[in-house]
Design a protein around this motif. Structure first.
Motif, PDB file in Angstrom:
ATOM      1  N   ALA A   1       9.604   3.125  11.108  1.00 27.80           N
ATOM      2  CA  ALA A   1      10.807   3.201  10.280  1.00 27.80           C
ATOM      3  C   ALA A   1      11.832   2.162  10.713  1.00 27.80           C
ATOM      4  N   GLU A   2      11.983   2.026  12.079  1.00 23.47           N
ATOM      5  CA  GLU A   2      12.905   0.992  12.567  1.00 23.47           C
ATOM      6  C   GLU A   2      12.445  -0.397  12.149  1.00 23.47           C
ATOM      7  N   SER A   3      11.123  -0.615  12.318  1.00 25.05           N
ATOM      8  CA  SER A   3      10.597  -1.924  11.906  1.00 25.05           C
ATOM      9  C   SER A   3      10.796  -2.132  10.412  1.00 25.05           C
ATOM     10  N   ALA A   4      10.559  -1.063   9.662  1.00 22.18           N
ATOM     11  CA  ALA A   4      10.761  -1.188   8.216  1.00 22.18           C
ATOM     12  C   ALA A   4      12.219  -1.466   7.898  1.00 22.18           C
ATOM     13  N   ALA A   5      13.125  -0.809   8.673  1.00 26.55           N
ATOM     14  CA  ALA A   5      14.551  -1.063   8.442  1.00 26.55           C
ATOM     15  C   ALA A   5      14.898  -2.515   8.754  1.00 26.55           C
ATOM     16  N   GLU A   6      14.358  -3.010   9.898  1.00 24.97           N
ATOM     17  CA  GLU A   6      14.614  -4.409  10.234  1.00 24.97           C
ATOM     18  C   GLU A   6      14.016  -5.337   9.180  1.00 24.97           C
ATOM     19  N   THR A   7      12.772  -5.006   8.809  1.00 22.15           N
ATOM     20  CA  THR A   7      12.140  -5.838   7.766  1.00 22.15           C
ATOM     21  C   THR A   7      12.938  -5.775   6.478  1.00 22.15           C
ATOM     22  N   ARG A   8      13.410  -4.573   6.144  1.00 16.85           N
ATOM     23  CA  ARG A   8      14.202  -4.443   4.935  1.00 16.85           C
ATOM     24  C   ARG A   8      15.490  -5.248   5.031  1.00 16.85           C
ATOM     25  N   GLY A   9      16.103  -5.245   6.272  1.00 15.99           N
ATOM     26  CA  GLY A   9      17.307  -6.051   6.441  1.00 15.99           C
ATOM     27  C   GLY A   9      17.035  -7.529   6.246  1.00 15.99           C
ATOM     28  N   VAL A  10      15.916  -8.004   6.861  1.00 19.54           N
ATOM     29  CA  VAL A  10      15.553  -9.414   6.671  1.00 19.54           C
ATOM     30  C   VAL A  10      15.259  -9.690   5.206  1.00 19.54           C
ATOM     31  N   ALA A  11      14.537  -8.746   4.578  1.00 15.12           N
ATOM     32  CA  ALA A  11      14.217  -8.937   3.161  1.00 15.12           C
ATOM     33  C   ALA A  11      15.489  -8.978   2.318  1.00 15.12           C
ATOM     34  N   GLU A  12      16.468  -8.115   2.678  1.00 19.34           N
ATOM     35  CA  GLU A  12      17.729  -8.131   1.939  1.00 19.34           C
ATOM     36  C   GLU A  12      18.460  -9.451   2.131  1.00 19.34           C
ATOM     37  N   GLU A  13      18.436  -9.977   3.405  1.00 15.58           N
ATOM     38  CA  GLU A  13      19.064 -11.278   3.636  1.00 15.58           C
ATOM     39  C   GLU A  13      18.369 -12.373   2.833  1.00 15.58           C
ATOM     40  N   LEU A  14      17.016 -12.325   2.865  1.00 17.64           N
ATOM     41  CA  LEU A  14      16.278 -13.319   2.080  1.00 17.64           C
ATOM     42  C   LEU A  14      16.587 -13.180   0.595  1.00 17.64           C
ATOM     43  N   MET A  15      16.680 -11.927   0.150  1.00 20.23           N
ATOM     44  CA  MET A  15      16.997 -11.712  -1.255  1.00 20.23           C
ATOM     45  C   MET A  15      18.392 -12.228  -1.579  1.00 20.23           C
ATOM     46  N   ALA A  16      19.355 -11.996  -0.639  1.00 23.16           N
ATOM     47  CA  ALA A  16      20.704 -12.506  -0.864  1.00 23.16           C
ATOM     48  C   ALA A  16      20.705 -14.032  -0.931  1.00 23.16           C
ATOM     49  N   CYS A  17      19.956 -14.660   0.021  1.00 23.08           N
ATOM     50  CA  CYS A  17      19.863 -16.129  -0.007  1.00 23.08           C
ATOM     51  C   CYS A  17      19.218 -16.605  -1.307  1.00 23.08           C
ATOM     52  N   ARG A  18      18.163 -15.891  -1.702  1.00 21.18           N
ATOM     53  CA  ARG A  18      17.487 -16.280  -2.949  1.00 21.18           C
ATOM     54  C   ARG A  18      18.437 -16.136  -4.138  1.00 21.18           C
TER      55      ARG A  18
ATOM     56  N   THR B   1       0.840  -1.198   0.000  1.00 21.31           N
ATOM     57  CA  THR B   1       0.000   0.000   0.000  1.00 21.31           C
ATOM     58  C   THR B   1       0.874   1.246   0.000  1.00 21.31           C
ATOM     59  N   VAL B   2       0.206   2.396  -0.145  1.00 21.58           N
ATOM     60  CA  VAL B   2       0.923   3.670  -0.091  1.00 21.58           C
ATOM     61  C   VAL B   2       1.496   3.897   1.307  1.00 21.58           C
ATOM     62  N   ARG B   3       0.809   3.363   2.339  1.00 24.50           N
ATOM     63  CA  ARG B   3       1.338   3.481   3.695  1.00 24.50           C
ATOM     64  C   ARG B   3       2.693   2.774   3.810  1.00 24.50           C
ATOM     65  N   ASP B   4       2.820   1.596   3.170  1.00 19.81           N
ATOM     66  CA  ASP B   4       4.116   0.898   3.170  1.00 19.81           C
ATOM     67  C   ASP B   4       5.179   1.739   2.467  1.00 19.81           C
ATOM     68  N   LEU B   5       4.783   2.385   1.358  1.00 18.27           N
ATOM     69  CA  LEU B   5       5.715   3.271   0.651  1.00 18.27           C
ATOM     70  C   LEU B   5       6.152   4.419   1.545  1.00 18.27           C
ATOM     71  N   LYS B   6       5.205   5.009   2.280  1.00 18.85           N
ATOM     72  CA  LYS B   6       5.509   6.129   3.166  1.00 18.85           C
ATOM     73  C   LYS B   6       6.503   5.716   4.251  1.00 18.85           C
ATOM     74  N   ARG B   7       6.268   4.554   4.880  1.00 15.21           N
ATOM     75  CA  ARG B   7       7.171   4.091   5.943  1.00 15.21           C
ATOM     76  C   ARG B   7       8.558   3.794   5.396  1.00 15.21           C
ATOM     77  N   ALA B   8       8.618   3.169   4.219  1.00  9.33           N
ATOM     78  CA  ALA B   8       9.923   2.866   3.631  1.00  9.33           C
ATOM     79  C   ALA B   8      10.674   4.149   3.278  1.00  9.33           C
TER      80      ALA B   8
END
Length: 751
Positions: free
Chosen positions: A471-488, A34-41
């Motif tokens: 924002a912190e949660s988004a950063a953590e989520t982004r970090g996990v997503a980046e790790e998952l992306m790296a694994c992928r 959603t746009v809310r996710d875009l705003k937080r990121a």
């Protein structure tokens, strides 16, 4: 690409979000977000709170919409706007709001817009707020307009409510509003004689770019830089007198009763009431070149030229003339603020100079030492306030109109971000705090709405805190997503390597299989050839196919013998020709004795010819005998073959021997044919007249009547003719005294 235009191989959408300062970050979001996710990121990536994303079309995005519903596509560039609190003001009231928010706090005179309770439910997603002297107009979601305050001053827009759709900008005089629509049209309402009625110029108001105002008139800039005016003619509402020079207008500034237009080349054109500073331009007209900005008090103007120089005109008591003490300090002017009768200039070094009516803030000498590192200057109608870099506020002018901040009864915020003003009061926004001072009835008293402002501030703080957590949660989520992306990505690389290795193995196996198939095919072909040869040999022996080969050999031998006989016959003809030539020579050179000698020689040659003939006949008999012997041998071989067939190995050897013998016979035949051809070439007819002429030149006899050529049956080789020509002079030299020619002089083998 799917119908929505959002495409990503991994189900993500890539967006580029930038701040007005130019800083940009690239975000990757799930396409179902959603746009809310875009705003937080964006808040986490840009390290900014209170952000609102703006779509590529310039509209604020609704946080509840999905990315697909918002029309976002992969690779779009968005703008993020910081939601800093803003303040708008009428002459006696303030309105506090945030861009894109639906909550507003107003205070001041209720009949001047200080009470917005009746329209609070309509204030959704506020985009802009403007005020006349006693009314507010706000642009809300979908470009609609909400108004409140004094109806006589534009607070009632019900008459034009249906037209107020897709509004892009609002401008105000003292008692009327003018709204620019998205298509460039203009809608006006409020006091008709103060610009609220634009009926007379409605057809001209097309594709309007900008609107400026005085207290009771409007001026609109059209494409091409032309200008349309309406409202009170005494306040600039009639620009017909300067219509011709009003071309290529870039900006317009309004005082209380006059307009000043900045043209493309930096020149200035003014019109309106003389009290507004119009008639005072004659003394500075030559200086008004390369003008950058225009400012105005009620009856005077100031122009900032290129390089920061300043030019003013109008009544001195309204700031139209700079005092000599200040004139030398006005260098590198960056920004200006105006009260009703005074100017304050912010210089490049962070200091401030003021001039004009001292009762309206035109004298800042009492606080000049505090005016260092100034960031912003704001003004009511009679006082100034400056924000310094270190935080404290500096004010000067009449106390009742905000010139004394100590009358606020409390300490100002430690870090003031912005200042706003009505005609008689200031409001300062700090870090989560709001402060007002000045005339109580004109917005200087916020005690009645303090709780509401405090609640609003606390809500903003809670929102900021929540945004930080998000924002912190988004950063953590982004970090996990980046790790998952790296694994992928790592798994994808491993999978690609495995697929590549598997493909290489398949190619190698396929190549080996093809090589084996080719080898087997060659072996099968060799075996078939061997079997074919063996079968052919057996069939040849059984069917007696060697007999025709023997017949062919015999035929070739017979042809060779015939060629040999023809060669010998040609040699005999040559001998006869030599004899005939010798007889002719003897007849030319000698008498009867020489003729007898020649005849004897001819007799000897005839005898040798008879011997050669006997030899040829003997050879022919020998050939016939050999042929009879072959026929007998053939008969015996056929009989032996019928009685018992030799084994295949012997048959193969015999076939090879016969083939070899046949090849040798063919070679001999070829040699005989070559010899016969050479002999035929040598035995071409030679003219006898040449020989006779040579003899006649030697004997000095007249020529004899002989034919030019030897008869075809008597052929003389060229070599024999040459030898005879060499022999004839010797024979004729001694007349008849020469001995008989020797046998070796006419060697048949040499001939």
């Amino acid at each position: 690409m799917d119908p929505s235009g959002i495409s990503d191989a991994h189900g993500h959408l890539t967006l580029h979000v930038s701040l007005p300062s130019g800083r940009c970050e690239t975000l990757s979001l799930p396409r179902e977000g959603t746009v809310r996710d875009l705003k937080r990121a964006a808040q986490g990536a840009l390290k900014q709170l209170f952000l609102r994303p703006v779509g590529p079309d310039g509209h604020l995005l609704d946080p509840t919409d999905s990315l697909e519903a918002a029309g976002l596509r992969d690779g779009d560039h968005l703008m993020a706007i910081a939601r800093q609190p803003k303040v708008a003001a009428t002459s006696k009231a303030f309105a506090l709001w945030c861009l894109g928010e639906s909550k507003m706090v107003t205070w001041g005179a209720a009949d001047a817009g200080g009470d917005s309770g009746e329209v609070k439910g309509h204030l959704r997603s506020i985009q802009e707020v403007q005020g006349t002297e006693r009314a507010f107009a706000a642009i809300v979601e979908d470009g609609r307009v909400v108004t409140w305050g004094s109806p006589e001053h534009g607070g009632d827009s019900s008459r034009v409510r249906e037209k107020l759709q897709n509004v892009r900008q609002i401008c105000a005089t003292g008692s009327a509003f003018a709204a620019i629509l998205a298509d460039g049209g203009v809608v006006t309402w409020g006091a008709p004689d103060a610009g609220g009625d634009s009926t007379n110029v409605r057809d001209q108001l097309r594709n309007v770019q900008q609107i400026a105002s005085t207290k009771r008139a409007f001026a609109a800039i059209l494409p091409g830089g032309s200008v349309v005016t309406w409202g009170d003619p005494h306040f600039g509402g009639d620009g017909s007198e300067v219509a011709e020079p009003l071309a290529n207008v870039q900006r317009i500034c309004g005082s209380e009763a006059a307009f000043a237009a900045l043209l493309e080349g930096g020149a200035v054109v003014t019109w309106g009431e003389y009290r507004g500073g119009v008639n005072s331009t004659s003394g500075v007209r030559d200086q008004l070149r390369q003008v950058q900005e225009l400012y105005a008090t009620e009856r005077a103007f100031a122009a900032i030229l290129e390089g920061g120089r300043l030019v003013t005109w109008g009544p001195e008591e309204y700031g139209g003339r700079v005092r000599s003490k200040v004139c030398g300090e006005l260098l590198n002017v960056q920004q200006m603020a105006t009260t009703g009768a005074a100017f304050a200039a912010l210089l490049a070094d962070g200091t401030v100079e003021a001039w004009g009516n001292s009762h309206a803030g035109g004298d800042c000498s009492g606080v000049r030492h505090q005016l260092q590192n100034v960031q912003q200057v704001c003004a009511t109608k009679f006082a100034f306030a400056a924000v310094t870099e270190d935080g404290p506020l500096v004010t000067w002018g009449p106390r009742i109109f905000g010139g004394d901040i100590s009358r606020a009864g409390r300490e100002p915020p430690p870090k003031v971000a912005q200042i706003f003003a009505t005609d008689g009061a200031f409001t300062a926004l700090g870090e989560g705090d709001v402060m007002a001072w000045g005339h109580p009835s004109e917005g200087g008293d916020i005690s009645k709405v303090w709780d509401e402002i405090h609640e609003y501030s606390m809500e903003q703080k809670r929102t900021a805190s929540l945004d930080e957590e998000l924002a912190e949660s988004a950063a953590e989520t982004r970090g996990v997503a980046e790790e998952l992306m790296a694994c992928r990505n790592e798994l994808r690389l491993v999978s690609e390597e495995a697929d590549l290795e598997q493909r290489n193995l398949r190619v190698a196996l396929k190549a080996q299989l093809l090589e084996c198939e080719e080898h087997c095919t060659r072996l099968a072909c060799d075996r078939q050839q061997q079997e074919s040869v063996a079968a052919w040999l057996q069939d040849s022996w059984r069917r007696c196919e060697l007999g025709p080969a023997l017949d062919q050999v015999k035929t070739l031998r017979k042809v060779m013998d015939d060629d040999q006989l023809r060669v010998e016959a040609l040699q005999m003809q040559n001998h006869e020709l030599v004899l005939e030539v010798a007889e002719q020579r003897a007849a030319l050179s000698f008498g009867s004795t020489e003729v007898a000698f020649a005849r004897a020689e001819v007799t000897a040659w005839k005898r040798e010819s008879d011997e050669l003939t006997a030899k040829v006949e003997k050879q022919e008999r020998r050939v016939l005998q050999e042929e009879a012997a072959r026929e007998e041998a053939r008969f015996l071989e056929d009989s032996a073959a019928k009685e018992e067939a030799p084994p295949p190995a012997i048959q193969a050897d015999q076939a090879q021997s016969l083939a070899k013998e046949l090849q040798e016979l063919r070679s001999e035949a070829a040699l005989l044919r070559s010899s016969l051809t050479a002999a035929r070439i040598e035995t071409q007819p030679a003219p006898l007249s040449a020989i006779v002429s040579a003899a006649e030149e030697t004997l000095q006899h007249p020529p004899l009547p002989l034919s030019d050529e030897v008869p075809p049956r008597a052929v003389l080789p060229v070599a024999s003719s040459v030898e005879a020509l060499h022999f004839l002079p010797r024979l004729l030299a001694d007349q008849a005294a020469l001995p008989l020619p020797c046998r070796q002089d006419f060697d048949m083998d040499k001939e």
